[in-house]
Design a protein around this motif. Structure first.
Motif, mmCIF file in Angstrom:
data_model
loop_
_atom_site.group_PDB
_atom_site.id
_atom_site.type_symbol
_atom_site.label_atom_id
_atom_site.label_comp_id
_atom_site.label_asym_id
_atom_site.label_seq_id
_atom_site.Cartn_x
_atom_site.Cartn_y
_atom_site.Cartn_z
ATOM 1 N N ILE A 1 0.824 -1.208 0.000
ATOM 2 C CA ILE A 1 0.000 0.000 0.000
ATOM 3 C C ILE A 1 0.857 1.257 0.000
ATOM 4 C CG2 ILE A 1 -1.557 1.403 1.426
ATOM 5 C CD1 ILE A 1 -3.140 -1.018 2.057
ATOM 6 N N MET A 2 1.829 1.322 0.898
ATOM 7 C CA MET A 2 2.622 2.539 1.061
ATOM 8 C C MET A 2 3.831 2.516 0.130
ATOM 9 S SD MET A 2 0.825 4.146 3.214
ATOM 10 C CE MET A 2 1.923 5.501 3.636
ATOM 11 N N MET A 3 3.676 3.176 -1.023
ATOM 12 C CA MET A 3 4.773 3.315 -1.976
ATOM 13 C C MET A 3 4.820 4.754 -2.463
ATOM 14 S SD MET A 3 4.607 -0.106 -4.381
ATOM 15 C CE MET A 3 2.896 0.191 -4.886
ATOM 16 N N PRO A 4 6.005 5.277 -2.733
ATOM 17 C CA PRO A 4 6.084 6.635 -3.279
ATOM 18 C C PRO A 4 5.496 6.691 -4.675
ATOM 19 C CG PRO A 4 8.229 5.562 -3.352
ATOM 20 C CD PRO A 4 7.327 4.660 -2.564
ATOM 21 N N GLY A 5 4.993 7.868 -5.057
ATOM 22 C CA GLY A 5 4.403 8.009 -6.390
ATOM 23 C C GLY A 5 3.048 7.358 -6.441
ATOM 24 N N LEU A 6 2.894 6.383 -7.308
ATOM 25 C CA LEU A 6 1.639 5.660 -7.464
ATOM 26 C C LEU A 6 1.544 4.597 -6.375
ATOM 27 C CD1 LEU A 6 -0.899 5.293 -9.240
ATOM 28 C CD2 LEU A 6 0.413 3.675 -10.621
ATOM 29 N N ASP A 7 0.703 4.835 -5.374
ATOM 30 C CA ASP A 7 0.635 3.895 -4.253
ATOM 31 C C ASP A 7 -0.310 2.726 -4.559
ATOM 32 O OD1 ASP A 7 -1.997 4.763 -3.849
ATOM 33 O OD2 ASP A 7 -1.472 6.095 -2.197
ATOM 34 N N GLY A 8 -0.372 1.781 -3.599
ATOM 35 C CA GLY A 8 -1.147 0.578 -3.819
ATOM 36 C C GLY A 8 -2.633 0.815 -3.957
ATOM 37 N N ILE A 9 -3.158 1.772 -3.218
ATOM 38 C CA ILE A 9 -4.591 2.072 -3.288
ATOM 39 C C ILE A 9 -4.979 2.532 -4.692
ATOM 40 C CG2 ILE A 9 -6.422 3.584 -2.445
ATOM 41 C CD1 ILE A 9 -5.675 1.494 -0.408
ATOM 42 N N GLU A 10 -4.228 3.474 -5.221
ATOM 43 C CA GLU A 10 -4.532 4.004 -6.551
ATOM 44 C C GLU A 10 -4.310 2.939 -7.621
ATOM 45 O OE1 GLU A 10 -5.721 6.258 -9.652
ATOM 46 O OE2 GLU A 10 -5.985 6.680 -7.507
ATOM 47 N N LEU A 11 -3.271 2.137 -7.458
ATOM 48 C CA LEU A 11 -3.007 1.083 -8.436
ATOM 49 C C LEU A 11 -4.140 0.065 -8.444
ATOM 50 C CD1 LEU A 11 -1.134 -0.107 -10.541
ATOM 51 C CD2 LEU A 11 0.152 -1.217 -8.704
ATOM 52 N N CYS A 12 -4.646 -0.286 -7.257
ATOM 53 C CA CYS A 12 -5.772 -1.220 -7.171
ATOM 54 C C CYS A 12 -6.997 -0.655 -7.885
ATOM 55 C CB CYS A 12 -6.101 -1.525 -5.711
ATOM 56 S SG CYS A 12 -7.518 -2.619 -5.475
ATOM 57 N N LYS A 13 -7.299 0.618 -7.684
ATOM 58 C CA LYS A 13 -8.436 1.239 -8.352
ATOM 59 C C LYS A 13 -8.313 1.108 -9.865
ATOM 60 C CE LYS A 13 -9.384 4.831 -4.871
ATOM 61 N NZ LYS A 13 -9.368 6.292 -4.632
ATOM 62 N N GLU B 1 -5.888 2.113 5.958
ATOM 63 C CA GLU B 1 -5.472 1.657 4.635
ATOM 64 C C GLU B 1 -5.999 0.257 4.333
ATOM 65 O OE1 GLU B 1 -3.477 3.052 6.836
ATOM 66 O OE2 GLU B 1 -2.833 4.909 5.865
ATOM 67 N N ARG B 2 -6.040 -0.613 5.357
ATOM 68 C CA ARG B 2 -6.542 -1.968 5.137
ATOM 69 C C ARG B 2 -8.014 -1.944 4.748
ATOM 70 N NH1 ARG B 2 -3.669 -3.014 9.991
ATOM 71 N NH2 ARG B 2 -5.591 -3.383 11.162
ATOM 72 N N VAL B 3 -8.810 -1.171 5.481
ATOM 73 C CA VAL B 3 -10.233 -1.085 5.179
ATOM 74 C C VAL B 3 -10.453 -0.454 3.808
ATOM 75 C CG1 VAL B 3 -12.426 -0.053 5.872
ATOM 76 C CG2 VAL B 3 -10.919 -1.026 7.599
ATOM 77 N N GLU C 1 -12.370 -1.983 0.486
ATOM 78 C CA GLU C 1 -13.517 -1.269 -0.082
ATOM 79 C C GLU C 1 -13.355 -1.009 -1.572
ATOM 80 O OE1 GLU C 1 -14.054 2.221 2.315
ATOM 81 O OE2 GLU C 1 -15.405 1.190 3.704
ATOM 82 N N ILE C 2 -12.136 -0.832 -2.027
ATOM 83 C CA ILE C 2 -11.936 -0.529 -3.449
ATOM 84 C C ILE C 2 -11.718 -1.787 -4.281
ATOM 85 C CG2 ILE C 2 -11.016 1.762 -2.965
ATOM 86 C CD1 ILE C 2 -8.228 0.653 -3.579
ATOM 87 N N GLY C 3 -11.755 -2.977 -3.641
ATOM 88 C CA GLY C 3 -11.693 -4.183 -4.439
ATOM 89 C C GLY C 3 -10.631 -5.190 -4.077
ATOM 90 N N GLY C 4 -9.895 -4.961 -2.978
ATOM 91 C CA GLY C 4 -8.925 -5.955 -2.539
ATOM 92 C C GLY C 4 -9.628 -7.203 -2.015
ATOM 93 N N ASP C 5 -9.004 -8.351 -2.190
ATOM 94 C CA ASP C 5 -9.579 -9.607 -1.721
ATOM 95 C C ASP C 5 -9.085 -9.995 -0.337
ATOM 96 O OD1 ASP C 5 -11.137 -10.614 -4.119
ATOM 97 O OD2 ASP C 5 -9.183 -10.298 -5.036
ATOM 98 N N THR D 1 -15.459 -9.192 -7.762
ATOM 99 C CA THR D 1 -14.245 -9.928 -7.448
ATOM 100 C C THR D 1 -14.642 -11.351 -7.058
ATOM 101 O OG1 THR D 1 -14.270 -9.387 -5.087
ATOM 102 C CG2 THR D 1 -13.205 -7.805 -6.576
ATOM 103 N N ALA D 2 -13.652 -12.237 -6.928
ATOM 104 C CA ALA D 2 -13.942 -13.626 -6.561
ATOM 105 C C ALA D 2 -14.636 -13.705 -5.207
ATOM 106 C CB ALA D 2 -12.652 -14.446 -6.548
ATOM 107 N N THR D 3 -14.201 -12.886 -4.258
ATOM 108 C CA THR D 3 -14.818 -12.901 -2.929
ATOM 109 C C THR D 3 -16.259 -12.418 -2.993
ATOM 110 O OG1 THR D 3 -12.674 -12.524 -1.867
ATOM 111 C CG2 THR D 3 -14.637 -12.037 -0.559
ATOM 112 N N GLU D 4 -16.494 -11.335 -3.715
ATOM 113 C CA GLU D 4 -17.853 -10.813 -3.861
ATOM 114 C C GLU D 4 -18.745 -11.828 -4.560
ATOM 115 O OE1 GLU D 4 -16.216 -6.210 -4.266
ATOM 116 O OE2 GLU D 4 -16.881 -7.321 -6.039
#
Length: 238
Positions: free
Chosen positions: A58-70, A92-94, A98-102, A162-165
């Motif tokens: 999740i925590m990365m400089p520039g394009l972070d994990g949240i935005e990449l997941c979206k 960040e976990r929640v 919410e944006i689609g992580g499994d 997603t598979a979980t949904e």
């Protein structure tokens, strides 16, 4: 049955030591591994082709994990996404769920646990409908779910799940009107996973509700049954 040694996994983490360790462990298990040290380079590849499973810091400089997941979810609903988060990153976990992580793993974690979580995602790709009945499809009022083709429609609108949904919706629709206990929903939707927080289930239900609403349902299509769990509501008699 999906053979796990045929699956591809992309590891995106700016921590080089961890990324190398993860890649080494996954390759030993027979997976094909692609590595990226940042979200920007990962996105350049993901636009062209996507792995079966994405391990995403999740925590990365520039394009972070949240935005990449979206961005990935806008293109593909079937990639299994596991977030790698810090222990104090509850928000960040929640948000990731919410944006689609499994799933998510809190750092530091054991490689054994990582392999187990990846294995869960691999098996889900082979059996997205879980054990809620042996039928190939379910039709309840305006809701149609096809397990063979991994497809769901509500009132003629395709639902990008997603598979979980997908597992959650299949379970709820397999017995419409039934109040499903949280523990049972967790067991069916997160099968081999050893421990799942109730909040994780709530987050996936919230996202599933939003997708059903976008497809023509209402916020009450999945009803909360207090002190019990959830049920599909108001469409079984249509």
């Amino acid at each position: 049955m999906v053979r796990e040694d045929q699956l591809s996994i992309m590891v995106v983490d700016d921590e080089e030591t961890l990324r190398i360790s993860l890649a080494y462990a996954l390759k030993k298990e027979g997976y094909r591994v692609i590595e990226h040290a940042d979200g920007t380079s990962a996105w350049a590849e993901l636009k062209e082709q996507r792995p079966d499973i994405l391990l995403l810091d999740i925590m990365m400089p520039g394009l972070d994990g949240i935005e990449l997941c979206k961005r990935v979810r806008a293109l593909d609903s079937e990639v299994g996404i596991i977030f790698l988060t810090s222990r104090d990153g509850e928000y960040e976990r929640v948000m990731g769920l919410e944006i689609g992580g499994d799933d998510y793993l809190c750092k530091p974690f054991s490689l054994r646990e990582l392999i187990a979580r990846v294995g869960v995602q691999a098996r889900r790709r082979g059996t997205p409908g879980g054990e809620a009945g042996q039928d190939e499809y379910i039709e309840v009022g305006p809701l149609f779910i096809d397990r063979r083709e991994f497809r769901a429609r509500f009132d003629g609108h395709d639902l990008e799940l997603t598979a979980t949904e997908f597992r959650l919706l299949w379970t709820l629709a397999s017995d419409p009107g039934r109040a499903w206990p949280r523990e049972e929903l967790i067991r069916r939707a997160y099968q081999e996973q050893t421990y799942v927080e109730a909040r994780t289930l709530d987050t996936h239900i919230k996202r599933l509700r939003g997708k059903l609403e976008s497809g023509g349902g209402s916020k009450e299509t999945i009803e909360t049954v207090y002190s019990v769990g959830y049920r599909l509501h108001g469409i079984e008699g249509n």
